[in-house]
Design an enzyme around this catalytic site. Sequence first.
Site, PDB file in Angstrom:
ATOM      1  N   CYS A 126       0.782  -1.163   0.040  1.00  0.00           N
ATOM      2  CA  CYS A 126       0.059  -0.090  -0.143  1.00  0.00           C
ATOM      3  C   CYS A 126       0.809   1.391   0.039  1.00  0.00           C
ATOM      4  CB  CYS A 126      -0.995   0.122   1.114  1.00  0.00           C
ATOM      5  SG  CYS A 126      -1.899  -1.406   1.188  1.00  0.00           S
ATOM      6  N   HIS A 155      -3.380   6.837   2.725  1.00  0.00           N
ATOM      7  CA  HIS A 155      -3.734   5.413   2.090  1.00  0.00           C
ATOM      8  C   HIS A 155      -5.137   4.987   2.814  1.00  0.00           C
ATOM      9  CE1 HIS A 155      -4.141   1.367   0.973  1.00  0.00           C
ATOM     10  NE2 HIS A 155      -3.808   1.043   2.111  1.00  0.00           N
ATOM     11  N   ASN A 175     -10.095  -0.697  -0.007  1.00  0.00           N
ATOM     12  CA  ASN A 175      -8.448  -0.588   0.126  1.00  0.00           C
ATOM     13  C   ASN A 175      -8.115  -1.100  -1.121  1.00  0.00           C
ATOM     14  OD1 ASN A 175      -5.799  -0.818   0.217  1.00  0.00           O
ATOM     15  ND2 ASN A 175      -5.917  -1.893   2.313  1.00  0.00           N
TER      16      ASN A 175
HETATM   17  N1  ACO Z   1     -17.641  -9.533   9.850  1.00  0.00           N
HETATM   18  C1  ACO Z   1     -18.047  -9.779  11.036  1.00  0.00           C
HETATM   19  N2  ACO Z   1     -17.217 -10.103  12.101  1.00  0.00           N
HETATM   20  C2  ACO Z   1     -15.977 -10.191  11.645  1.00  0.00           C
HETATM   21  C3  ACO Z   1     -15.234  -9.787  10.278  1.00  0.00           C
HETATM   22  C4  ACO Z   1     -16.363  -9.475   9.288  1.00  0.00           C
HETATM   23  N3  ACO Z   1     -16.081  -9.398   8.134  1.00  0.00           N
HETATM   24  N4  ACO Z   1     -14.339  -9.835  10.392  1.00  0.00           N
HETATM   25  C5  ACO Z   1     -13.689 -10.272  11.670  1.00  0.00           C
HETATM   26  N5  ACO Z   1     -14.789 -10.430  12.232  1.00  0.00           N
HETATM   27  C6  ACO Z   1     -14.845 -10.661  13.760  1.00  0.00           C
HETATM   28  C7  ACO Z   1     -13.612 -11.359  14.217  1.00  0.00           C
HETATM   29  O1  ACO Z   1     -13.774 -12.849  13.943  1.00  0.00           O
HETATM   30  C8  ACO Z   1     -13.616 -10.945  15.888  1.00  0.00           C
HETATM   31  O2  ACO Z   1     -14.546 -12.088  16.243  1.00  0.00           O
HETATM   32  P1  ACO Z   1     -14.339 -12.435  17.907  1.00  0.00           P
HETATM   33  O3  ACO Z   1     -14.098 -11.296  18.770  1.00  0.00           O
HETATM   34  O4  ACO Z   1     -15.408 -13.221  18.081  1.00  0.00           O
HETATM   35  O5  ACO Z   1     -13.012 -13.183  17.838  1.00  0.00           O
HETATM   36  C9  ACO Z   1     -14.230  -9.767  15.787  1.00  0.00           C
HETATM   37  O6  ACO Z   1     -14.994  -9.596  14.617  1.00  0.00           O
HETATM   38  C10 ACO Z   1     -12.981  -8.751  16.014  1.00  0.00           C
HETATM   39  O7  ACO Z   1     -12.041  -8.989  14.939  1.00  0.00           O
HETATM   40  P2  ACO Z   1     -10.836  -7.858  14.698  1.00  0.00           P
HETATM   41  O8  ACO Z   1     -10.044  -8.384  13.897  1.00  0.00           O
HETATM   42  O9  ACO Z   1     -10.137  -7.567  15.982  1.00  0.00           O
HETATM   43  O10 ACO Z   1     -11.584  -6.577  14.314  1.00  0.00           O
HETATM   44  P3  ACO Z   1     -10.985  -5.078  14.122  1.00  0.00           P
HETATM   45  O11 ACO Z   1     -11.836  -4.260  14.798  1.00  0.00           O
HETATM   46  O12 ACO Z   1      -9.526  -5.108  13.941  1.00  0.00           O
HETATM   47  O13 ACO Z   1     -11.117  -4.917  12.298  1.00  0.00           O
HETATM   48  C11 ACO Z   1     -10.001  -5.127  10.490  1.00  0.00           C
HETATM   49  C12 ACO Z   1     -10.613  -5.965  11.584  1.00  0.00           C
HETATM   50  C13 ACO Z   1     -11.213  -4.087   9.506  1.00  0.00           C
HETATM   51  C14 ACO Z   1      -9.193  -5.763   9.362  1.00  0.00           C
HETATM   52  C15 ACO Z   1      -9.168  -3.897  10.927  1.00  0.00           C
HETATM   53  O14 ACO Z   1      -8.137  -4.555  11.885  1.00  0.00           O
HETATM   54  C16 ACO Z   1      -8.024  -3.182  10.065  1.00  0.00           C
HETATM   55  O15 ACO Z   1      -8.299  -2.270   9.360  1.00  0.00           O
HETATM   56  N6  ACO Z   1      -6.898  -3.682  10.121  1.00  0.00           N
HETATM   57  C17 ACO Z   1      -5.778  -2.694   9.184  1.00  0.00           C
HETATM   58  C18 ACO Z   1      -5.669  -2.965   7.791  1.00  0.00           C
HETATM   59  C19 ACO Z   1      -4.493  -2.502   7.221  1.00  0.00           C
HETATM   60  O16 ACO Z   1      -4.123  -1.184   7.302  1.00  0.00           O
HETATM   61  N7  ACO Z   1      -3.637  -3.156   6.279  1.00  0.00           N
HETATM   62  C20 ACO Z   1      -2.572  -2.430   5.564  1.00  0.00           C
HETATM   63  C21 ACO Z   1      -2.704  -2.050   4.668  1.00  0.00           C
HETATM   64  S1  ACO Z   1      -3.218  -3.213   3.354  1.00  0.00           S
HETATM   65  C22 ACO Z   1      -1.797  -3.696   2.273  1.00  0.00           C
HETATM   66  O17 ACO Z   1      -0.901  -3.152   2.379  1.00  0.00           O
HETATM   67  C23 ACO Z   1      -2.238  -4.677   1.064  1.00  0.00           C
END
Ligand code: ACO
Length: 332
Positions: A114, A255, A285
Amino acid sequence: MAYAAFRSIGAYVPSKILTNEDLATMVDTSDEWITKRTGIKERHIAGENETTSDMGVEAAKLAIERSGIDSSEIDMVICATISPDYFCMPSTATIISTKLGLGNVTAFDISAACTGFVYILSIAKAFIESGMKKNILIIGAEKLSAITDYSDRGTCILFGDGAGAAVISATDNKDEAIIDVHTGADGSYADLLMTPNGGTGSPHDSLDQEAGACFMQMKGNETFKVAVRTLTKDVVEILADNNLDGTDINHFVPHQANYRIIKAVGDALKLTQKQVIVTVEKYGNTSGASIPMAINDIYEDGSLKEGELMLLDAFGGGLTWGSALVPFSPKK
Ligand code: ACO
């Protein structure tokens, strides 16, 4: 000394839209969860036979048309992508260059996920300032749908396809110049975000054994925390190094990974809502394409004006990060 000016922008977005409601029929998720946790409402998906280079070409055509130079004056093409047309060779940049009829110009890809667009901006700036090149076409293009596991709700809700391109040209007017670009990386976080198979790091006989190993895998929550920390530190540093602060910035173009990350960084810098550019709700993204696609949005809606200062900020797999202070300097 030659300076590097950010002359023009272009973007391409495929027509097919994948909504949160569509995803809720494919994996156990909901529009409410995706909107609340990411800010994303929909993302665009390339056609089955539409390649990363096809999208890059369309974005590049617009950027060249708006640059005020003839395509024959382009002397280098750099493409940032993690979803190239072909994994090893040829590079997507060479394919784009040939499809555009640019002749035998230098062309290559870089892989910085990214952060790719900020990396290629820094490369273009360095080549121009050294006097080696005069007009460089930089492109961020991604067909992330091709490397997304649509059975993994932790990643498939995030990613979309698209491309953005810019022309960076030599100028002797320092007021037009890209002020600064910072880039960095830390491979000790490699396992937070990776496509485990398909390279020499994983033997080919394990390809079929690990389901989804050719797709992006992410430890989302850990990545989130490092992203907020790194992005904030990065912009604070680049502003301080150049004796600037948030009030000097017309457009903060981060980003587009997650609205919560964008908001946290914008709040840390005390930026107003008007300064912070958000497109994540409609594109998701798009990795290396996300920043130029966002710049194109503010260009096309008329809010990016000549001479205005953009602060770019990116973070991605690697891990990689980067920021840039870029005045918008169309050719007069
Ligand atoms: N729908 C419903 N529930 C979900 C989903 C979904 N799509 N995805 C995860 N959950 C659940 C999980 O299983 C978890 O359940 P649990 O509490 O029972 O275990 C709960 O939701 C919380 O999961 P987290 O992973 O802690 O959720 P979070 O609030 O962190 O959101 C996300 C996840 C959106 C992926 C976030 O962490 C994020 O945006 N991360 C950064 C992404 C990023 O910046 N990447 C770098 C750039 S990408 C690149 O370089 C290609």
